[in-house]
Motif scaffolding. Structure first.
Motif, PDB file in Angstrom:
ATOM      1  N   VAL A  68      -6.686  20.572  14.938  1.00  0.00           N
ATOM      2  CA  VAL A  68      -5.321  21.108  14.983  1.00  0.00           C
ATOM      3  C   VAL A  68      -4.752  21.151  13.566  1.00  0.00           C
ATOM      4  O   VAL A  68      -4.896  20.189  12.808  1.00  0.00           O
ATOM      5  N   VAL A  69      -4.106  22.257  13.238  1.00  0.00           N
ATOM      6  CA  VAL A  69      -3.329  22.355  12.008  1.00  0.00           C
ATOM      7  C   VAL A  69      -1.857  22.512  12.394  1.00  0.00           C
ATOM      8  O   VAL A  69      -1.505  23.411  13.154  1.00  0.00           O
ATOM      9  N   ILE A  70      -1.032  21.609  11.896  1.00  0.00           N
ATOM     10  CA  ILE A  70       0.414  21.702  12.068  1.00  0.00           C
ATOM     11  C   ILE A  70       0.987  22.229  10.758  1.00  0.00           C
ATOM     12  O   ILE A  70       0.791  21.628   9.700  1.00  0.00           O
ATOM     13  N   VAL A  71       1.693  23.337  10.820  1.00  0.00           N
ATOM     14  CA  VAL A  71       2.326  23.904   9.625  1.00  0.00           C
ATOM     15  C   VAL A  71       3.775  23.434   9.599  1.00  0.00           C
ATOM     16  O   VAL A  71       4.563  23.789  10.463  1.00  0.00           O
ATOM     17  N   GLY A  72       4.093  22.612   8.619  1.00  0.00           N
ATOM     18  CA  GLY A  72       5.436  22.066   8.497  1.00  0.00           C
ATOM     19  C   GLY A  72       5.445  20.558   8.620  1.00  0.00           C
ATOM     20  O   GLY A  72       5.237  20.018   9.715  1.00  0.00           O
ATOM     21  N   ALA A  73       5.667  19.862   7.499  1.00  0.00           N
ATOM     22  CA  ALA A  73       5.710  18.397   7.505  1.00  0.00           C
ATOM     23  C   ALA A  73       7.147  17.906   7.480  1.00  0.00           C
ATOM     24  O   ALA A  73       7.528  17.043   6.688  1.00  0.00           O
ATOM     25  N   GLY A  74       7.958  18.487   8.360  1.00  0.00           N
ATOM     26  CA  GLY A  74       9.288  17.951   8.617  1.00  0.00           C
ATOM     27  C   GLY A  74       9.243  17.024   9.815  1.00  0.00           C
ATOM     28  O   GLY A  74       8.166  16.657  10.307  1.00  0.00           O
ATOM     29  N   GLU A 124       0.839  -1.194   0.000  1.00  0.00           N
ATOM     30  CA  GLU A 124       0.000   0.000   0.000  1.00  0.00           C
ATOM     31  C   GLU A 124       0.878   1.249   0.000  1.00  0.00           C
ATOM     32  O   GLU A 124       2.061   1.198   0.309  1.00  0.00           O
ATOM     33  N   ARG A 125       0.277   2.391  -0.350  1.00  0.00           N
ATOM     34  CA  ARG A 125       0.983   3.652  -0.190  1.00  0.00           C
ATOM     35  C   ARG A 125       1.282   3.871   1.297  1.00  0.00           C
ATOM     36  O   ARG A 125       0.467   3.555   2.147  1.00  0.00           O
ATOM     37  N   ALA A 126       2.460   4.425   1.563  1.00  0.00           N
ATOM     38  CA  ALA A 126       2.859   4.602   2.967  1.00  0.00           C
ATOM     39  C   ALA A 126       1.961   5.607   3.680  1.00  0.00           C
ATOM     40  O   ALA A 126       1.703   5.471   4.873  1.00  0.00           O
ATOM     41  N   TRP A 127       1.507   6.653   2.963  1.00  0.00           N
ATOM     42  CA  TRP A 127       0.576   7.608   3.567  1.00  0.00           C
ATOM     43  C   TRP A 127      -0.334   8.170   2.490  1.00  0.00           C
ATOM     44  O   TRP A 127       0.002   8.191   1.310  1.00  0.00           O
ATOM     45  N   ARG A 128      -1.496   8.622   2.925  1.00  0.00           N
ATOM     46  CA  ARG A 128      -2.481   9.181   2.002  1.00  0.00           C
ATOM     47  C   ARG A 128      -2.113  10.616   1.623  1.00  0.00           C
ATOM     48  O   ARG A 128      -1.394  11.288   2.350  1.00  0.00           O
ATOM     49  N   SER A 129      -2.623  11.088   0.490  1.00  0.00           N
ATOM     50  CA  SER A 129      -2.439  12.473   0.058  1.00  0.00           C
ATOM     51  C   SER A 129      -3.810  13.069  -0.251  1.00  0.00           C
ATOM     52  O   SER A 129      -4.164  13.269  -1.418  1.00  0.00           O
ATOM     53  N   PRO A 130      -4.607  13.371   0.776  1.00  0.00           N
ATOM     54  CA  PRO A 130      -5.986  13.827   0.556  1.00  0.00           C
ATOM     55  C   PRO A 130      -6.058  15.326   0.290  1.00  0.00           C
ATOM     56  O   PRO A 130      -5.090  16.072   0.492  1.00  0.00           O
ATOM     57  N   GLU A 131      -7.204  15.772  -0.165  1.00  0.00           N
ATOM     58  CA  GLU A 131      -7.488  17.197  -0.240  1.00  0.00           C
ATOM     59  C   GLU A 131      -7.863  17.689   1.161  1.00  0.00           C
ATOM     60  O   GLU A 131      -8.424  16.939   1.962  1.00  0.00           O
ATOM     61  N   VAL A 182      -6.372  16.080  12.604  1.00  0.00           N
ATOM     62  CA  VAL A 182      -5.187  16.917  12.465  1.00  0.00           C
ATOM     63  C   VAL A 182      -4.785  16.994  10.993  1.00  0.00           C
ATOM     64  O   VAL A 182      -4.831  15.991  10.276  1.00  0.00           O
ATOM     65  N   ALA A 183      -4.385  18.176  10.550  1.00  0.00           N
ATOM     66  CA  ALA A 183      -3.788  18.362   9.231  1.00  0.00           C
ATOM     67  C   ALA A 183      -2.341  18.804   9.390  1.00  0.00           C
ATOM     68  O   ALA A 183      -2.050  19.701  10.185  1.00  0.00           O
ATOM     69  N   ILE A 184      -1.443  18.155   8.649  1.00  0.00           N
ATOM     70  CA  ILE A 184      -0.046  18.572   8.602  1.00  0.00           C
ATOM     71  C   ILE A 184       0.174  19.171   7.215  1.00  0.00           C
ATOM     72  O   ILE A 184       0.087  18.467   6.207  1.00  0.00           O
ATOM     73  N   ILE A 185       0.407  20.481   7.177  1.00  0.00           N
ATOM     74  CA  ILE A 185       0.484  21.220   5.916  1.00  0.00           C
ATOM     75  C   ILE A 185       1.941  21.506   5.580  1.00  0.00           C
ATOM     76  O   ILE A 185       2.709  21.956   6.436  1.00  0.00           O
ATOM     77  N   GLU A 186       2.320  21.256   4.334  1.00  0.00           N
ATOM     78  CA  GLU A 186       3.694  21.454   3.888  1.00  0.00           C
ATOM     79  C   GLU A 186       3.714  22.176   2.549  1.00  0.00           C
ATOM     80  O   GLU A 186       3.045  21.761   1.604  1.00  0.00           O
ATOM     81  N   LYS A 187       4.464  23.264   2.459  1.00  0.00           N
ATOM     82  CA  LYS A 187       4.487  24.037   1.217  1.00  0.00           C
ATOM     83  C   LYS A 187       5.284  23.331   0.116  1.00  0.00           C
ATOM     84  O   LYS A 187       5.079  23.598  -1.060  1.00  0.00           O
ATOM     85  N   ALA A 218       2.663   6.588  10.243  1.00  0.00           N
ATOM     86  CA  ALA A 218       1.886   6.379  11.465  1.00  0.00           C
ATOM     87  C   ALA A 218       0.776   7.419  11.604  1.00  0.00           C
ATOM     88  O   ALA A 218      -0.343   7.099  12.015  1.00  0.00           O
ATOM     89  N   CYS A 219       1.073   8.682  11.246  1.00  0.00           N
ATOM     90  CA  CYS A 219       0.053   9.740  11.315  1.00  0.00           C
ATOM     91  C   CYS A 219      -1.093   9.451  10.350  1.00  0.00           C
ATOM     92  O   CYS A 219      -2.270   9.600  10.697  1.00  0.00           O
ATOM     93  N   SER A 220      -0.752   9.050   9.140  1.00  0.00           N
ATOM     94  CA  SER A 220      -1.777   8.758   8.147  1.00  0.00           C
ATOM     95  C   SER A 220      -2.659   7.597   8.595  1.00  0.00           C
ATOM     96  O   SER A 220      -3.876   7.604   8.393  1.00  0.00           O
ATOM     97  N   ASP A 221      -2.034   6.614   9.237  1.00  0.00           N
ATOM     98  CA  ASP A 221      -2.804   5.460   9.712  1.00  0.00           C
ATOM     99  C   ASP A 221      -3.794   5.852  10.806  1.00  0.00           C
ATOM    100  O   ASP A 221      -4.828   5.212  10.972  1.00  0.00           O
ATOM    101  N   MET A 222      -3.495   6.937  11.556  1.00  0.00           N
ATOM    102  CA  MET A 222      -4.426   7.417  12.581  1.00  0.00           C
ATOM    103  C   MET A 222      -5.563   8.238  11.987  1.00  0.00           C
ATOM    104  O   MET A 222      -6.460   8.657  12.711  1.00  0.00           O
ATOM    105  N   GLY A 223      -5.501   8.519  10.684  1.00  0.00           N
ATOM    106  CA  GLY A 223      -6.546   9.310  10.046  1.00  0.00           C
ATOM    107  C   GLY A 223      -6.187  10.767   9.853  1.00  0.00           C
ATOM    108  O   GLY A 223      -7.034  11.567   9.426  1.00  0.00           O
ATOM    109  N   MET A 224      -4.960  11.141  10.154  1.00  0.00           N
ATOM    110  CA  MET A 224      -4.531  12.523   9.943  1.00  0.00           C
ATOM    111  C   MET A 224      -4.280  12.776   8.459  1.00  0.00           C
ATOM    112  O   MET A 224      -3.953  11.852   7.709  1.00  0.00           O
ATOM    113  N   ASP A 225      -4.417  14.034   8.041  1.00  0.00           N
ATOM    114  CA  ASP A 225      -4.227  14.413   6.641  1.00  0.00           C
ATOM    115  C   ASP A 225      -2.878  15.097   6.466  1.00  0.00           C
ATOM    116  O   ASP A 225      -2.593  16.110   7.124  1.00  0.00           O
TER     117      ASP A 225
END
Length: 414
Positions: free
Chosen positions: A35-41, A21-28, A60-65, A193-200
């Motif tokens: 919670v919004v986390i800015v920075g996917a480092g 499977e894909r390691a993590w999802r890439s949703p809209e 939770v959303a982890i946003i990365e530019k 692990a974050c994606s598996d918890m349902g985070m975007d």
């Protein structure tokens, strides 16, 4: 999410690896998140992971530019240690080091943690006094380190030259359980692990503004539209001051480039990490055989992510004296990252003047080693409003004069 295991590898080999499977999802992005986390480092992903694991917060959303792990997490030299002088620093770095020890099992993802040991060379009488002081402080803090003689340094690093014409090796501070890990794998393991918890995890999505009402954060504006949220975590390293200004406050930090390089791969010759603060050079050998080399930060503020010729000369000149064999190696590649440096060379993990807006920055040259401890502490601060690991790292310490001076421990990168 399927678990990785030896059995899974064997099963997929029999069906030509068509079942992964894909390691993590890439949703809209959704309209609203808790919670919004800015920075996917590494720091941002670790914060999201511990929000979910320790506090059950998964909306939770982890946003990365850019792309996941494409900032300093993918641009460092992977060194892990916790032998800092001040108690607050030692506590959070030792928390991080201990979490690295079990990270592969916790995430079900091999981060290639290698506790090979770290030596910080003393090449002046001043450094001898400084490192012995640190060793005594570490003993009180419960961080295992020791002062070693030049002869012991030579045993651990046979390729070293103890009698350099400018700066002979007079001993060293040795942390046996320090080491390295695979930087990309740390980011990928947390992301999975974050994606598996349902985070975007939302990549290629730049935050262009932070919306507030009555001094309280209500959301962010991005290149993919407006996103509402109850809390924001700003975790963007060298760009932290830029994002803070968009939220309406300033940070007491500056951004500079930190450069590194690797040599062509060679046979194993060095199985520890060596740092030489006096000459500003440090080196380790990767699992692929490359000599991973770094030095000090640029001498001027900038946001570049590339190397420069003068830094190659400065760093290699320092290392050739201590490791003469380096002179015969070819350089394979060079890169730079944007590091965020505070006046006391300690991080900021803090509430901000904007309610429900939190910031995690200022790690300077020591960001990678702190990733899991930073994420653990930041998650606790965001979830509960308080963390014993972050009490001393408030941004208000600069106004109050409560500095955590780590200029010696963090004077050279990593």
């Amino acid at each position: 999410m399927k678990r990785y295991s030896a059995f899974a590898v064997a099963r997929e080999a029999l069906r030509y690896h068509t079942g992964w499977e894909r390691a993590w999802r890439s949703p809209e992005p959704k309209r609203h998140y808790d919670v919004v986390i800015v920075g996917a480092g590494g720091h941002g992903l670790a914060t999201a992971y511990y929000l979910g694991k320790n506090f059950g917060i998964t909306n939770v959303a982890i946003i990365e530019k850019g792309w996941l792990g494409g900032g300093n997490t993918g641009r460092n030299t992977t060194i892990i240690r916790s032998n800092y002088l001040q108690d607050p620093s030692a506590a959070i770095y030792e928390k991080a080091r201990s979490l690295y020890e079990t990270m592969s099992q916790d995430l079900n993802y091999n981060v290639m943690f290698s506790p090979r040991g770290v030596i910080m060379l003393a090449q002046t009488e001043h450094e001898i006094r400084g490192y012995k002081r640190t060793a005594h402080a570490n003993l009180q803090q419960g961080v295992p380190t020791e002062w070693i003689t030049p002869e012991r340094v030579k045993e651990l690093v046979p390729i070293i030259n103890l009698h350099g014409p400018r700066y002979p090796v007079l001993g060293g501070l040795w942390q046996e359980r320090g080491g390295t890990a695979r930087h990309d794998a740390v980011a990928w393991g947390y992301a999975r692990a974050c994606s598996d918890m349902g985070m975007d995890i939302i990549q290629q999505c730049e935050v262009t503004g932070v919306r507030t009402e009555n001094g309280r954060t209500v959301g962010v504006d991005t290149t993919k539209g407006a996103i509402d949220c109850d809390k924001i975590g700003m975790i963007v390293a060298g760009n932290a001051s830029v994002l803070a200004e968009r939220a309406g406050f300033r940070l007491p930090m500056e951004s500079v480039a930190l450069q590194a390089m690797v040599s062509e791969p060679i046979k194993p010759c060095m199985d520890v990490v060596v740092m030489a603060n006096t000459v500003h050079g440090y080196m380790s050998q990767s699992d692929k055989g490359e000599m991973v080399i770094g030095g000090g930060t640029d001498g001027f503020n900038n946001y570049t992510q590339r190397g420069s010729f003068h830094h190659i000369e400065e760093t290699v000149r320092a290392l050739i004296e201590t490791f003469p064999m380096v002179s015969r190696l070819k350089m394979l590649r060079q890169w730079g990252g944007i590091v965020d440096v505070t006046g006391d060379r300690s991080p900021i993990i803090s509430k901000t003047p904007v309610q429900n807006c939190f910031v995690n920055c200022g790690w300077g040259t020591g960001g990678f080693k702190s990733i899991p401890g930073s994420g653990w502490a930041m998650a606790e601060l965001m979830a509960t409003g308080h963390s014993p690991l972050t009490e001393e790292f408030s941004m208000m310490r600069f106004k109050e004069g409560k500095f955590i001076d780590e200029s010696v421990a963090a004077g050279v990168a990593h």
